[in-house]
Scaffold this motif. Structure first.
Motif, PDB file in Angstrom:
ATOM      1  N   SER A 100       0.823  -1.205   0.000  1.00  0.00           N
ATOM      2  CA  SER A 100       0.000   0.000   0.000  1.00  0.00           C
ATOM      3  C   SER A 100       0.856   1.254   0.000  1.00  0.00           C
ATOM      4  O   SER A 100       0.499   2.262  -0.629  1.00  0.00           O
ATOM      5  CB  SER A 100      -0.958  -0.001   1.200  1.00  0.00           C
ATOM      6  N   LEU A 103       1.848   1.741  -3.637  1.00  0.00           N
ATOM      7  CA  LEU A 103       0.797   2.070  -4.591  1.00  0.00           C
ATOM      8  C   LEU A 103       0.083   3.381  -4.286  1.00  0.00           C
ATOM      9  O   LEU A 103      -0.379   4.058  -5.217  1.00  0.00           O
ATOM     10  CB  LEU A 103      -0.243   0.945  -4.623  1.00  0.00           C
ATOM     11  N   CYS A 104      -0.046   3.734  -3.023  1.00  0.00           N
ATOM     12  CA  CYS A 104      -0.976   4.798  -2.611  1.00  0.00           C
ATOM     13  C   CYS A 104      -0.274   6.112  -2.323  1.00  0.00           C
ATOM     14  O   CYS A 104       0.879   6.146  -1.890  1.00  0.00           O
ATOM     15  CB  CYS A 104      -1.752   4.367  -1.370  1.00  0.00           C
ATOM     16  N   VAL A 110      -9.164   4.066  -1.767  1.00  0.00           N
ATOM     17  CA  VAL A 110      -8.915   2.622  -1.754  1.00  0.00           C
ATOM     18  C   VAL A 110     -10.243   1.933  -1.502  1.00  0.00           C
ATOM     19  O   VAL A 110     -10.955   2.265  -0.549  1.00  0.00           O
ATOM     20  CB  VAL A 110      -7.888   2.237  -0.674  1.00  0.00           C
ATOM     21  N   MET A 162      -5.791   0.809  -5.633  1.00  0.00           N
ATOM     22  CA  MET A 162      -5.887  -0.586  -5.200  1.00  0.00           C
ATOM     23  C   MET A 162      -7.271  -0.897  -4.652  1.00  0.00           C
ATOM     24  O   MET A 162      -8.006  -0.018  -4.207  1.00  0.00           O
ATOM     25  CB  MET A 162      -4.823  -0.919  -4.159  1.00  0.00           C
ATOM     26  N   TYR A 164      -8.662  -3.842  -1.915  1.00  0.00           N
ATOM     27  CA  TYR A 164      -8.220  -4.871  -0.971  1.00  0.00           C
ATOM     28  C   TYR A 164      -9.358  -5.848  -0.708  1.00  0.00           C
ATOM     29  O   TYR A 164     -10.498  -5.437  -0.431  1.00  0.00           O
ATOM     30  CB  TYR A 164      -7.788  -4.236   0.356  1.00  0.00           C
ATOM     31  N   ALA A 189      -9.964  -4.891 -13.037  1.00  0.00           N
ATOM     32  CA  ALA A 189      -8.751  -4.252 -12.542  1.00  0.00           C
ATOM     33  C   ALA A 189      -7.779  -3.965 -13.679  1.00  0.00           C
ATOM     34  O   ALA A 189      -7.148  -2.894 -13.716  1.00  0.00           O
ATOM     35  CB  ALA A 189      -8.086  -5.136 -11.492  1.00  0.00           C
ATOM     36  N   THR A 194      -6.051  -0.586 -11.934  1.00  0.00           N
ATOM     37  CA  THR A 194      -6.080  -0.716 -10.478  1.00  0.00           C
ATOM     38  C   THR A 194      -5.489  -2.063 -10.087  1.00  0.00           C
ATOM     39  O   THR A 194      -5.649  -3.049 -10.811  1.00  0.00           O
ATOM     40  CB  THR A 194      -7.536  -0.621  -9.972  1.00  0.00           C
ATOM     41  N   VAL A 195      -4.816  -2.124  -8.949  1.00  0.00           N
ATOM     42  CA  VAL A 195      -4.228  -3.371  -8.467  1.00  0.00           C
ATOM     43  C   VAL A 195      -5.150  -4.003  -7.434  1.00  0.00           C
ATOM     44  O   VAL A 195      -5.579  -3.344  -6.482  1.00  0.00           O
ATOM     45  CB  VAL A 195      -2.838  -3.126  -7.846  1.00  0.00           C
ATOM     46  N   VAL A 197      -5.286  -6.135  -4.393  1.00  0.00           N
ATOM     47  CA  VAL A 197      -4.397  -6.633  -3.349  1.00  0.00           C
ATOM     48  C   VAL A 197      -5.133  -7.773  -2.665  1.00  0.00           C
ATOM     49  O   VAL A 197      -6.075  -7.577  -1.898  1.00  0.00           O
ATOM     50  CB  VAL A 197      -4.003  -5.519  -2.375  1.00  0.00           C
TER      51      VAL A 197
END
Length: 400
Positions: A100, A103-104, A110, A162, A164, A189, A194-195, A197
């Motif tokens: 995180s 990525l953030c 998120v 991301m 989660y 995604a 976007t990832v 997680v």
């Protein structure tokens, strides 16, 4: 006189309340921890690697553990990661913190599943991001609606770096996302940049057949970063886990200052884990704890079925948790003080949502206690539930 005798004794670990059977803790049963076998693995690592076991390590983690881990993931999942796709961490929370942070940026949005692991929300909050619930329905996270939400945030000038989720044996619900939704979510995604997680902590604790393929195994080119851990399969005190992701993501993790300056993460423990696995200790231990936790799960479900017949739940096929739904709209929240007055405790549902929802739910862990104590805890919970004090408690809300 040194004065040492008057100083407090250092705390070794958390202390539970002796008079309360607390099913709120997601901790292993003490008998499920491989004390002797781990001591042997540590000695074997010292004998095999000598001084190299106690000095700085490789930034991505020691090769012996990465090689074993790659092939182990190929056995319990649908894909063997490449060597440059694996990064060793100090557990799942550390992995989430690292990913995180990579990525953030402060102010990002998120998205998180509902319900989801409550302590992950705290890790993500450290990134100074806005947490929003991804759209869900009765089957879990809704890929199309999630894609639409990401699009709206983008059109408003925001970023969604991301999403989660715990798609396999979810903490707290125990549910797993369907194959169709997994594929659709990965496609969303990929299109959105976007990832996902993916917290895959419970994959190896499958009791009724193999766990479903991970999101990472569906596309390892970038849209998924998968987090794993030995906390549940071996011991949480090891503080050892991993991340699998694209080679670009793993390279970025390796180059983070705290990793590069430290010579990797938890190098000595990682080499002991490689020895534990090489000698067959991991496989033998995992087989034993699966049998143990399956029996404990079945004991808890059986007690709930007998003692609380009007409470809803889905039997979990893996993991450590049973997620109960009470008839009263705020029952899971309101019942807690009554349960503790009867000598048991649990986690209410609200911490697992970012929306303030979840008052109807409660999470019971079957990991820490054996079948007899689990049954006794449910008897105490049922006594609290049937008590006049709870049934008349206005905080629970009307039945319905």
């Amino acid at each position: 006189m040194t004065g040492y005798a008057s100083e407090p004794v250092p705390t070794v670990q958390f202390g539970g309340r002796e008079d309360v059977l607390d099913l709120g803790w997601g901790h292993p049963h003490p008998a499920a921890l491989p004390v002797r076998q781990w001591a042997e693995a540590g000695r074997a690592a010292m004998d095999r690697y000598g001084p190299a076991a106690l000095t700085y390590g490789h930034s991505a983690g020691p090769g012996p553990l990465i090689e074993w881990l790659r092939h182990r993931l190929g056995q319990c999942d649908a894909l063997i990661p490449r060597p440059d796709q694996v990064f060793v961490t100090a557990g799942a929370s550390h992995g989430l913190d690292l990913v995180s942070a990579l990525l953030c940026r402060p102010g990002d949005t998120v998205l998180v599943d509902s319900p989801t692991y409550h302590l992950a929300l705290r890790v993500l909050a450290d990134r100074e991001v806005g947490l929003r619930a991804a759209p869900v329905d009765g089957e879990g996270i809704d890929p199309d609606a999630t894609g639409d939400l990401i699009g709206r945030v983008h059109r408003e000038g925001g970023r969604v770096p991301m999403v989660y989720l715990v798609p396999t044996f979810n903490n707290p619900s125990g549910r797993s996302l369907s194959a169709a939704r997994r594929a659709a979510l990965v496609a969303v995604a990929r299109r959105a940049g976007t990832v996902l997680v993916e917290d895959d902590t419970y994959r190896e604790l499958a009791y009724d057949g193999p766990a479903p393929p991970s999101l990472f195994s569906l596309d390892d080119s970038g849209p998924v970063a998968r987090i794993g851990s030995f906390a549940k399969t071996v011991a949480p005190g090891l503080r050892l886990g991993w991340v699998t992701g694209s080679a670009e993501l793993v390279r970025a993790l390796r180059l983070r200052g705290s990793v590069d300056s430290g010579g990797g993460v938890n190098h000595t423990t990682a080499l002991a884990m490689a020895e534990f696995a090489r000698a067959g200790g991991y496989e033998r231990h995992l087989s034993g704890i699966r049998d143990r936790y399956r029996a404990q799960r079945d004991a808890l479900i059986g007690a709930v079925r007998r003692e609380l017949p009007d409470v809803g739940y889905d039997p979990p096929a893996g993991g450590w948790f049973l997620w109960l739904c009470l008839p009263q709209p705020r029952g899971g929240t309101a019942l807690l003080p009554h349960a503790e007055a009867h000598g048991m405790s649990y986690l209410p549902g609200t911490p697992f949502f970012v929306t303030g929802a979840g008052h109807r739910f409660l999470r019971l862990s079957f990991s820490l206690f054996g079948p007899e104590l689990l049954a006794e805890a449910v008897r105490r919970l049922a006594a609290a539930y049937r008590s006049d004090a709870f049934q008349r408690d206005p905080a629970a809300g009307p039945d319905g």
